[in-house]
Design a protein around this motif. Structure first.
Motif, PDB file in Angstrom:
ATOM      1  N   GLN A 104      25.107 -16.901  37.641  1.00 52.91           N
ATOM      2  CA  GLN A 104      24.387 -16.423  38.824  1.00 52.91           C
ATOM      3  C   GLN A 104      22.895 -16.695  38.663  1.00 52.91           C
ATOM      4  O   GLN A 104      22.322 -16.475  37.601  1.00 52.91           O
ATOM      5  CB  GLN A 104      24.618 -14.916  38.987  1.00 52.91           C
ATOM      6  N   ASP A 105      22.268 -17.197  39.711  1.00 48.62           N
ATOM      7  CA  ASP A 105      20.807 -17.323  39.708  1.00 48.62           C
ATOM      8  C   ASP A 105      20.194 -15.937  39.837  1.00 48.62           C
ATOM      9  O   ASP A 105      20.757 -15.049  40.489  1.00 48.62           O
ATOM     10  CB  ASP A 105      20.340 -18.191  40.878  1.00 48.62           C
ATOM     11  N   VAL A 106      19.018 -15.738  39.223  1.00 48.93           N
ATOM     12  CA  VAL A 106      18.335 -14.456  39.346  1.00 48.93           C
ATOM     13  C   VAL A 106      16.913 -14.689  39.842  1.00 48.93           C
ATOM     14  O   VAL A 106      16.319 -15.756  39.614  1.00 48.93           O
ATOM     15  CB  VAL A 106      18.316 -13.684  38.010  1.00 48.93           C
ATOM     16  N   TYR A 107      16.360 -13.672  40.488  1.00 45.68           N
ATOM     17  CA  TYR A 107      15.063 -13.806  41.153  1.00 45.68           C
ATOM     18  C   TYR A 107      14.148 -12.636  40.792  1.00 45.68           C
ATOM     19  O   TYR A 107      14.602 -11.536  40.496  1.00 45.68           O
ATOM     20  CB  TYR A 107      15.255 -13.853  42.672  1.00 45.68           C
ATOM     21  N   ARG A 108      12.852 -12.912  40.841  1.00 44.87           N
ATOM     22  CA  ARG A 108      11.866 -11.843  40.670  1.00 44.87           C
ATOM     23  C   ARG A 108      11.806 -11.013  41.955  1.00 44.87           C
ATOM     24  O   ARG A 108      12.435 -11.362  42.966  1.00 44.87           O
ATOM     25  CB  ARG A 108      10.492 -12.435  40.357  1.00 44.87           C
ATOM     26  N   LYS A 109      11.021  -9.937  41.915  1.00 45.68           N
ATOM     27  CA  LYS A 109      10.932  -9.064  43.087  1.00 45.68           C
ATOM     28  C   LYS A 109      10.292  -9.761  44.273  1.00 45.68           C
ATOM     29  O   LYS A 109      10.492  -9.359  45.421  1.00 45.68           O
ATOM     30  CB  LYS A 109      10.152  -7.798  42.729  1.00 45.68           C
ATOM     31  N   ASP A 110       9.492 -10.822  43.992  1.00 47.96           N
ATOM     32  CA  ASP A 110       8.891 -11.568  45.112  1.00 47.96           C
ATOM     33  C   ASP A 110       9.803 -12.694  45.596  1.00 47.96           C
ATOM     34  O   ASP A 110       9.382 -13.563  46.365  1.00 47.96           O
ATOM     35  CB  ASP A 110       7.525 -12.129  44.693  1.00 47.96           C
ATOM     36  N   HIS A 111      11.074 -12.676  45.116  1.00 48.85           N
ATOM     37  CA  HIS A 111      12.116 -13.626  45.519  1.00 48.85           C
ATOM     38  C   HIS A 111      11.942 -15.023  44.928  1.00 48.85           C
ATOM     39  O   HIS A 111      12.655 -15.959  45.332  1.00 48.85           O
ATOM     40  CB  HIS A 111      12.205 -13.729  47.049  1.00 48.85           C
ATOM     41  N   SER A 112      11.039 -15.204  43.970  1.00 46.69           N
ATOM     42  CA  SER A 112      10.913 -16.505  43.308  1.00 46.69           C
ATOM     43  C   SER A 112      12.003 -16.634  42.236  1.00 46.69           C
ATOM     44  O   SER A 112      12.328 -15.677  41.533  1.00 46.69           O
ATOM     45  CB  SER A 112       9.537 -16.662  42.671  1.00 46.69           C
ATOM     46  N   THR A 162      23.237  -6.335  36.117  1.00 51.52           N
ATOM     47  CA  THR A 162      23.970  -5.257  35.462  1.00 51.52           C
ATOM     48  C   THR A 162      23.003  -4.269  34.826  1.00 51.52           C
ATOM     49  O   THR A 162      23.212  -3.052  34.855  1.00 51.52           O
ATOM     50  CB  THR A 162      24.922  -5.819  34.395  1.00 51.52           C
ATOM     51  N   HIS A 163      21.902  -4.816  34.269  1.00 49.37           N
ATOM     52  CA  HIS A 163      20.897  -3.979  33.602  1.00 49.37           C
ATOM     53  C   HIS A 163      19.772  -3.537  34.553  1.00 49.37           C
ATOM     54  O   HIS A 163      18.799  -2.941  34.119  1.00 49.37           O
ATOM     55  CB  HIS A 163      20.296  -4.737  32.412  1.00 49.37           C
ATOM     56  N   HIS A 164      19.901  -3.891  35.831  1.00 53.48           N
ATOM     57  CA  HIS A 164      18.960  -3.461  36.868  1.00 53.48           C
ATOM     58  C   HIS A 164      17.518  -3.952  36.628  1.00 53.48           C
ATOM     59  O   HIS A 164      16.548  -3.282  36.973  1.00 53.48           O
ATOM     60  CB  HIS A 164      18.953  -1.926  37.003  1.00 53.48           C
ATOM     61  N   HIS A 165      17.388  -5.132  36.036  1.00 53.58           N
ATOM     62  CA  HIS A 165      16.044  -5.665  35.798  1.00 53.58           C
ATOM     63  C   HIS A 165      15.331  -6.015  37.109  1.00 53.58           C
ATOM     64  O   HIS A 165      14.100  -6.022  37.159  1.00 53.58           O
ATOM     65  CB  HIS A 165      16.109  -6.920  34.919  1.00 53.58           C
ATOM     66  N   GLN A 166      16.101  -6.286  38.139  1.00 55.77           N
ATOM     67  CA  GLN A 166      15.499  -6.641  39.425  1.00 55.77           C
ATOM     68  C   GLN A 166      14.717  -5.479  40.029  1.00 55.77           C
ATOM     69  O   GLN A 166      13.900  -5.665  40.934  1.00 55.77           O
ATOM     70  CB  GLN A 166      16.575  -7.137  40.412  1.00 55.77           C
ATOM     71  N   GLU A 167      14.944  -4.269  39.491  1.00 51.13           N
ATOM     72  CA  GLU A 167      14.254  -3.083  39.999  1.00 51.13           C
ATOM     73  C   GLU A 167      13.053  -2.681  39.129  1.00 51.13           C
ATOM     74  O   GLU A 167      12.375  -1.706  39.429  1.00 51.13           O
ATOM     75  CB  GLU A 167      15.239  -1.903  40.055  1.00 51.13           C
ATOM     76  N   ASP A 168      12.825  -3.424  38.044  1.00 51.95           N
ATOM     77  CA  ASP A 168      11.809  -3.055  37.062  1.00 51.95           C
ATOM     78  C   ASP A 168      10.647  -4.047  37.092  1.00 51.95           C
ATOM     79  O   ASP A 168      10.822  -5.240  36.836  1.00 51.95           O
ATOM     80  CB  ASP A 168      12.459  -3.036  35.669  1.00 51.95           C
ATOM     81  N   ASP A 169       9.443  -3.532  37.378  1.00 54.81           N
ATOM     82  CA  ASP A 169       8.255  -4.395  37.453  1.00 54.81           C
ATOM     83  C   ASP A 169       7.965  -5.110  36.133  1.00 54.81           C
ATOM     84  O   ASP A 169       7.355  -6.181  36.128  1.00 54.81           O
ATOM     85  CB  ASP A 169       7.025  -3.567  37.839  1.00 54.81           C
ATOM     86  N   ALA A 170       8.413  -4.532  35.012  1.00 53.37           N
ATOM     87  CA  ALA A 170       8.139  -5.130  33.701  1.00 53.37           C
ATOM     88  C   ALA A 170       8.768  -6.507  33.570  1.00 53.37           C
ATOM     89  O   ALA A 170       8.313  -7.325  32.747  1.00 53.37           O
ATOM     90  CB  ALA A 170       8.658  -4.217  32.591  1.00 53.37           C
ATOM     91  N   TYR A 171       9.788  -6.796  34.392  1.00 51.57           N
ATOM     92  CA  TYR A 171      10.493  -8.071  34.284  1.00 51.57           C
ATOM     93  C   TYR A 171       9.970  -9.126  35.254  1.00 51.57           C
ATOM     94  O   TYR A 171      10.497 -10.236  35.304  1.00 51.57           O
ATOM     95  CB  TYR A 171      12.003  -7.847  34.471  1.00 51.57           C
ATOM     96  N   ASP A 172       8.919  -8.785  36.010  1.00 52.74           N
ATOM     97  CA  ASP A 172       8.340  -9.772  36.924  1.00 52.74           C
ATOM     98  C   ASP A 172       7.565 -10.857  36.187  1.00 52.74           C
ATOM     99  O   ASP A 172       7.229 -11.886  36.763  1.00 52.74           O
ATOM    100  CB  ASP A 172       7.414  -9.078  37.935  1.00 52.74           C
ATOM    101  N   GLN A 173       7.238 -10.582  34.890  1.00 52.90           N
ATOM    102  CA  GLN A 173       6.503 -11.568  34.109  1.00 52.90           C
ATOM    103  C   GLN A 173       7.419 -12.447  33.254  1.00 52.90           C
ATOM    104  O   GLN A 173       6.949 -13.160  32.373  1.00 52.90           O
ATOM    105  CB  GLN A 173       5.485 -10.860  33.199  1.00 52.90           C
ATOM    106  N   VAL A 174       8.722 -12.389  33.507  1.00 50.88           N
ATOM    107  CA  VAL A 174       9.661 -13.233  32.765  1.00 50.88           C
ATOM    108  C   VAL A 174       9.529 -14.671  33.267  1.00 50.88           C
ATOM    109  O   VAL A 174       9.611 -14.939  34.468  1.00 50.88           O
ATOM    110  CB  VAL A 174      11.111 -12.734  32.938  1.00 50.88           C
ATOM    111  N   ILE A 175       9.301 -15.589  32.320  1.00 49.27           N
ATOM    112  CA  ILE A 175       9.130 -17.002  32.700  1.00 49.27           C
ATOM    113  C   ILE A 175      10.369 -17.836  32.395  1.00 49.27           C
ATOM    114  O   ILE A 175      10.487 -18.972  32.872  1.00 49.27           O
ATOM    115  CB  ILE A 175       7.903 -17.619  31.992  1.00 49.27           C
ATOM    116  N   LEU A 176      11.296 -17.269  31.606  1.00 52.06           N
ATOM    117  CA  LEU A 176      12.538 -17.989  31.305  1.00 52.06           C
ATOM    118  C   LEU A 176      13.644 -16.991  30.995  1.00 52.06           C
ATOM    119  O   LEU A 176      13.441 -16.020  30.270  1.00 52.06           O
ATOM    120  CB  LEU A 176      12.354 -18.932  30.106  1.00 52.06           C
TER     121      LEU A 176
END
Length: 432
Positions: A94-102, A72-86
């Motif tokens: 819903q499961d969520v994934y980083r931009k590299d699909h992990s 909803t907040h479009h974090h999947q499009e923001d590189d800043a959220y690729d470092q989220v560990i939890l």
């Protein structure tokens, strides 16, 4: 209704059952450090340290009510959220994934919160009182009350300094012009703040300085651009100002930026606060002091400031509150009004200058000035005194006003030391 601010509070202070923590995928979680709250753009907590399964992670934590809010907040499009560990959520849908699909590990909190804590939180957020904790405020340790005042004060100073920064940028970092505009704005005393600011922008300080050898041209420029010389009136001084303004406005092509007379509010104002008299005092001040910024920034004491405002407007305004109506006794610019200008003009200017120049001494000077001033006597400060909150000087007064307006009225109890102390669970959550 659940709010993210409450989940931030739970995560930051660990107010949830941490026994046998696992991700929604079944991996064990150990919280080594929850991280630091992030007030800027990006994930909610930074530099968190967690052990998830056999691996220790360092990175960011993002918090949502629903896990689907990630999309909803479009974090999947923001590189800043690729470092989220939890991903910490109230409900997992819903499961969520980083931009590299992990897959990003998710922690579900809905079944780990003490019922009494949730009840207390819901009481604060649904309370219709101006002060949600009013009935419990007297029980709060004085340390938390002082912390709340200090936090609110710094927030207020920062917000006021931000206004100065905005004006400064618009004025191409001309400190004198910015000081003039800020002073003019605050001469409006809330009701006429906006038209006074517009007037100062319609009549630049540099233009007024060209005519500072005589007071009448300065008054003509200000009253004319204020739109207060447009009606026919049989008054000798008024007609002199009209004539002078007609010449100057043509010379400097000023008319397009002129205000409408209806922009000014007189209703329910004491005559001493009428914008006409305030404009006259502004003209007199600017004629007497050519470099207000330099004077304000090097101000050593409240006494020095009060002396700066020890001035008389032109003879006409010593017998008038408005055009055409003589008054046998016109009130001077009072001590309380001068102190108000000091609080709302000089102090924010000092704090802004401190930030821009990276010199703490100017913020310290602003705080010293507030400590030397009496607290404002208004509805809010009187309320807090009734609540036995110590309001000893303007420093406390400013903090109490911000505490009421920004924290209490907006029910930001989770950002207030008093609210946090009252919401602290009666029993310690189980920790694994």
């Amino acid at each position: 209704m659940m709010q993210e601010a409450f989940l931030h509070f739970l995560w930051q202070f660990g107010y949830f059952n941490r026994s046998q923590l696992t991700t929604t995928g079944g991996e064990a979680i150990q919280i080594l450090h929850p991280g630091y709250p992030n007030a800027d753009a990006g994930p909610d907590f930074s530099q968190a340290r967690l052990r998830i399964g056999p691996i220790e992670w360092v990175g960011n934590v993002e918090i949502h009510i629903h896990s689907s809010d990630w999309h909803t907040h479009h974090h999947q499009e923001d590189d800043a959220y690729d470092q989220v560990i939890l991903h910490v959520v109230w409900l997992h849908d819903q499961d969520v994934y980083r931009k590299d699909h992990s897959l990003i590990p998710t922690l579900l909190l809905a079944n780990r919160i003490d019922h009494d804590l949730l009840t207390k939180y819901q009481y604060f957020t649904s309370n219709t009182e101006d002060i949600p904790c009013a009935s419990q405020f007297g029980k709060v340790n004085a340390v938390y009350k002082i912390q709340a005042l200090e936090n609110a004060l710094m927030h207020r100073l920062s917000q006021k300094a931000d206004l100065v920064t905005t004006l400064l940028a618009r004025n191409h970092y001309d400190w004198e012009e910015t000081t003039y505009q800020l002073l003019a704005r605050n001469l409006g005393f809330k009701l006429n703040n906006d038209p006074f600011l517009q007037l100062s922008q319609a009549v630049p300080l540099k233009l007024l300085h060209k005519h500072s050898d005589q007071l009448m041209p300065m008054e003509a420029l200000l009253f004319g651009q204020a739109g207060l010389l447009d009606t026919p009136l049989e008054d000798t001084y008024y007609r002199q100002l009209q004539k002078e303004y007609s010449f100057l406005s043509h010379k400097y092509s000023l008319r397009p930026s002129k205000l409408d007379a209806h922009a000014w509010k007189f209703f329910r104002l004491r005559p001493a606060n009428f914008p006409t008299l305030r404009i006259a005092y502004l003209a007199a001040l600017l004629q007497k002091h050519k470099n207000l910024f330099s004077l304000f920034i090097h101000l050593a004491s409240v006494k020095d400031f009060l002396e700066l405002f020890h001035l008389q407007p032109s003879p006409y305004w010593q017998q008038h509150y408005t055009f055409g109506k003589t008054s046998p006794s016109v009130a001077h610019f009072g001590k309380e009004s001068k102190e108000n200008i000091l609080i709302n003009t000089v102090v924010p200017l000092l704090v802004c200058y401190s930030k821009v120049k990276g010199k703490q001494l100017y913020t310290d000077r602003a705080i010293e000035l507030l400590e030397a001033l009496p607290a404002e006597n208004n509805r809010i400060t009187r309320f807090w005194k009734h609540m036995d909150l110590p309001i000893d000087h303007a420093l406390d007064g400013q903090g109490s006003i911000e505490l009421y307006n920004h924290f209490c009225m907006q029910k930001k109890c989770l950002s207030c030391p008093v609210g946090i102390s009252l919401l602290k669970p009666a029993r310690t959550p189980v920790i694994h």
